[in-house]
Scaffold this motif. Structure first.
Motif, short mmCIF file in Angstrom:
data_model
loop_
_atom_site.label_atom_id
_atom_site.label_comp_id
_atom_site.label_asym_id
_atom_site.label_seq_id
_atom_site.Cartn_x
_atom_site.Cartn_y
_atom_site.Cartn_z
N GLY A 120 3.88 -12.35 -10.28
CA GLY A 120 5.28 -11.97 -10.29
C GLY A 120 5.48 -10.33 -10.10
O GLY A 120 6.62 -9.76 -10.44
N LEU A 121 4.45 -9.72 -9.35
CA LEU A 121 4.47 -8.43 -8.77
C LEU A 121 5.60 -8.33 -7.76
O LEU A 121 5.77 -9.26 -6.87
CB LEU A 121 3.45 -7.69 -8.31
N SER A 122 6.36 -7.32 -7.47
CA SER A 122 7.33 -6.98 -6.55
C SER A 122 6.37 -6.61 -5.17
O SER A 122 5.44 -6.38 -5.14
CB SER A 122 8.13 -5.67 -6.63
N GLU A 123 6.97 -7.04 -4.17
CA GLU A 123 6.38 -6.91 -2.91
C GLU A 123 5.96 -5.50 -2.54
O GLU A 123 4.75 -5.25 -2.07
CB GLU A 123 7.31 -7.37 -1.70
N GLU A 124 6.89 -4.48 -2.93
CA GLU A 124 6.40 -3.14 -2.73
C GLU A 124 5.28 -2.76 -3.50
O GLU A 124 4.36 -2.00 -3.03
CB GLU A 124 7.49 -2.07 -3.38
N ARG A 125 5.26 -3.00 -4.95
CA ARG A 125 4.04 -3.05 -5.93
C ARG A 125 2.49 -3.56 -5.19
O ARG A 125 1.71 -2.98 -5.23
CB ARG A 125 4.17 -3.30 -7.10
N ILE A 126 2.97 -4.71 -4.77
CA ILE A 126 1.69 -5.39 -4.25
C ILE A 126 1.27 -4.79 -2.93
O ILE A 126 0.08 -4.50 -2.92
CB ILE A 126 2.13 -6.74 -3.74
N GLU A 127 2.24 -4.34 -2.02
CA GLU A 127 1.73 -3.35 -0.87
C GLU A 127 0.81 -2.06 -1.30
O GLU A 127 -0.08 -1.74 -0.79
CB GLU A 127 2.94 -3.35 0.11
N SER A 128 1.46 -1.52 -2.36
CA SER A 128 0.86 -0.13 -2.45
C SER A 128 -0.41 -0.41 -3.36
O SER A 128 -1.46 0.34 -3.09
CB SER A 128 1.99 0.47 -3.59
N ARG A 129 -0.50 -1.47 -4.31
CA ARG A 129 -1.68 -1.41 -4.85
C ARG A 129 -2.86 -2.17 -4.14
O ARG A 129 -4.17 -1.81 -4.07
CB ARG A 129 -1.40 -2.32 -6.05
N THR A 130 -2.44 -3.05 -2.97
CA THR A 130 -3.44 -3.57 -2.16
C THR A 130 -3.97 -2.55 -1.13
O THR A 130 -5.30 -2.47 -1.02
CB THR A 130 -2.62 -4.35 -1.32
N GLU A 131 -3.31 -1.61 -0.71
CA GLU A 131 -3.64 -0.30 -0.07
C GLU A 131 -4.47 0.50 -0.85
O GLU A 131 -5.85 0.99 -0.36
CB GLU A 131 -2.72 0.51 0.68
N GLN A 132 -4.32 0.63 -2.03
CA GLN A 132 -5.26 1.56 -2.99
C GLN A 132 -6.59 0.95 -3.12
O GLN A 132 -7.55 1.29 -3.06
CB GLN A 132 -4.45 1.88 -4.18
N LEU A 133 -6.74 -0.40 -3.43
CA LEU A 133 -7.56 -1.20 -3.72
C LEU A 133 -8.62 -1.50 -2.60
O LEU A 133 -10.12 -1.29 -2.68
CB LEU A 133 -7.38 -2.56 -4.42
N LEU A 134 -8.19 -1.93 -1.53
CA LEU A 134 -8.85 -1.91 -0.17
C LEU A 134 -9.48 -0.65 0.20
O LEU A 134 -10.51 -0.73 0.54
CB LEU A 134 -7.80 -2.35 0.88
N GLN A 135 -8.88 0.52 -0.04
CA GLN A 135 -9.54 1.79 0.24
C GLN A 135 -10.51 2.06 -0.63
O GLN A 135 -11.66 2.59 -0.37
CB GLN A 135 -8.31 3.02 0.11
N GLN A 136 -10.29 2.03 -1.95
CA GLN A 136 -11.31 2.26 -2.95
C GLN A 136 -12.55 1.33 -2.90
O GLN A 136 -13.53 1.77 -3.46
CB GLN A 136 -10.46 2.46 -4.39
N PHE A 137 -12.43 0.02 -2.54
CA PHE A 137 -13.35 -0.75 -2.75
C PHE A 137 -14.15 -0.76 -1.06
O PHE A 137 -14.99 -1.75 -0.89
CB PHE A 137 -13.08 -2.25 -2.88
N ASP A 138 -13.79 0.09 -0.25
CA ASP A 138 -14.27 0.11 0.96
C ASP A 138 -14.13 -1.11 1.93
O ASP A 138 -15.04 -1.53 2.56
CB ASP A 138 -15.76 0.53 1.08
N LEU A 139 -13.01 -1.47 1.85
CA LEU A 139 -12.55 -3.01 2.64
C LEU A 139 -11.61 -2.68 3.52
O LEU A 139 -11.19 -3.67 4.07
CB LEU A 139 -12.15 -3.83 1.66
N THR A 140 -11.32 -1.63 3.67
CA THR A 140 -9.75 -1.31 4.60
C THR A 140 -10.35 -1.83 6.19
O THR A 140 -9.55 -2.57 6.70
CB THR A 140 -9.49 0.18 4.76
#
Length: 278
Positions: A120-140
């Motif tokens: 149930g997350l908003s699209e804006e929150r999904i996009e923001s958190r996805t970017e952070q997590l992919l970067q921090q887990f070296d998956l970009t």
């Protein structure tokens, strides 16, 4: 790798347990996999759930995340009754299985978006958190690769990222280090501690006792479905006799509580058998 931007749980009431298990039981035919288990984990706590194979750890976890239905007893997760309101309980829980089973046709970006929408997350929150997590887990650089093309370690990173993306109150990790490189394993260990320090609760299942010693505030030991020991490592070292065993390692505590065999003696017997010159 950075950890500061990882989504963290909101400020909790630290007097109320996030996880409350009361007399949980689950049987499979004549086998009682979990037998009257009661356990609480409060905000700020990391609880390590230990036990030999067949002790009931996996069944307990499967009941907590809704993959098994308990025969009796109750589970509350951040105030949600897992039986009366399973959806609410699941939405408060992040779960990392030992073997990540992902939707292999999706990319990491698509998979994280799917997880966010399911929670149930908003699209804006999904996009923001996805970017952070992919970067921090070296998956970009792998964000648009099919999940089926990822290594076991990268798939496990995605599973960990997906479990954190909704900002859960309870984080359940079942052998989370499986397939991880040393750097990522160190990051996960730090995340466990920081998640709890931010007010979440962690249930950590692992055979890596050195990691448990480093991060756990309390240890719960299962054997044959029953809770045979619970407390801080210092309390478990003392045991019922309150004797001074302050130098006893967690492995020795575990072996004493579960009445496991002496690994040194077994190792010697195995090598004797294969090194017999006759």
């Amino acid at each position: 790798m950075e950890t500061e931007s990882v989504p963290s749980p909101s400020a909790p009431d630290r007097d109320q347990p996030i996880l409350s298990i009361d007399r949980l039981s689950k049987s499979f035919g004549a086998l009682k996999a979990v037998d009257e288990l009661s356990l609480t984990v409060h905000p700020g706590e990391v609880c390590a759930l230990l036990g030999p194979n067949g002790a009931g750890k996996s069944t307990t976890v499967r009941c907590l995340v809704g993959l098994e239905t308990p025969d009796s007893g109750s589970i509350e997760i951040a105030g949600a009754d897992a039986k009366a309101d399973p959806r609410a309980a699941r939405q408060r829980t992040g779960y990392v299985p030992e073997l990540a089973r992902l939707h292999e046709a999706l990319t990491p970006t698509e998979y994280l978006a799917l997880r966010g929408r399911l929670f149930g997350l908003s699209e804006e929150r999904i996009e923001s958190r996805t970017e952070q997590l992919l970067q921090q887990f070296d998956l970009t650089e792998r964000r648009d690769s099919a999940l089926s093309d990822l290594s076991k370690g990268n798939a496990q990173r995605i599973a960990i990222a997906a479990s954190l993306l909704p900002g859960p109150r309870l984080w359940i990790l079942d052998e989370p280090m499986s397939g991880l490189d040393v750097e990522t394993a160190m990051l996960v260990q730090e995340l466990v501690r920081r998640f709890a320090d931010a007010g979440g609760a962690v249930l950590y299942c692992s055979h890596l006792l050195e990691v448990v010693e480093a991060v756990a505030d309390q240890v719960a030991v299962l054997s044959e479905g029953k809770l045979v020991g619970q407390g801080t490592l210092e309390e478990l070292r003392r045991g019922p006799s309150d004797s001074d065993s302050s130098t006893e390692r967690l492995g020795e505590v575990f072996r004493r509580l579960t009445r496991s065999s002496d690994p040194a003696a077994r190792a010697a017997s195995i090598l004797d058998a294969v090194q017999d010159p006759s």
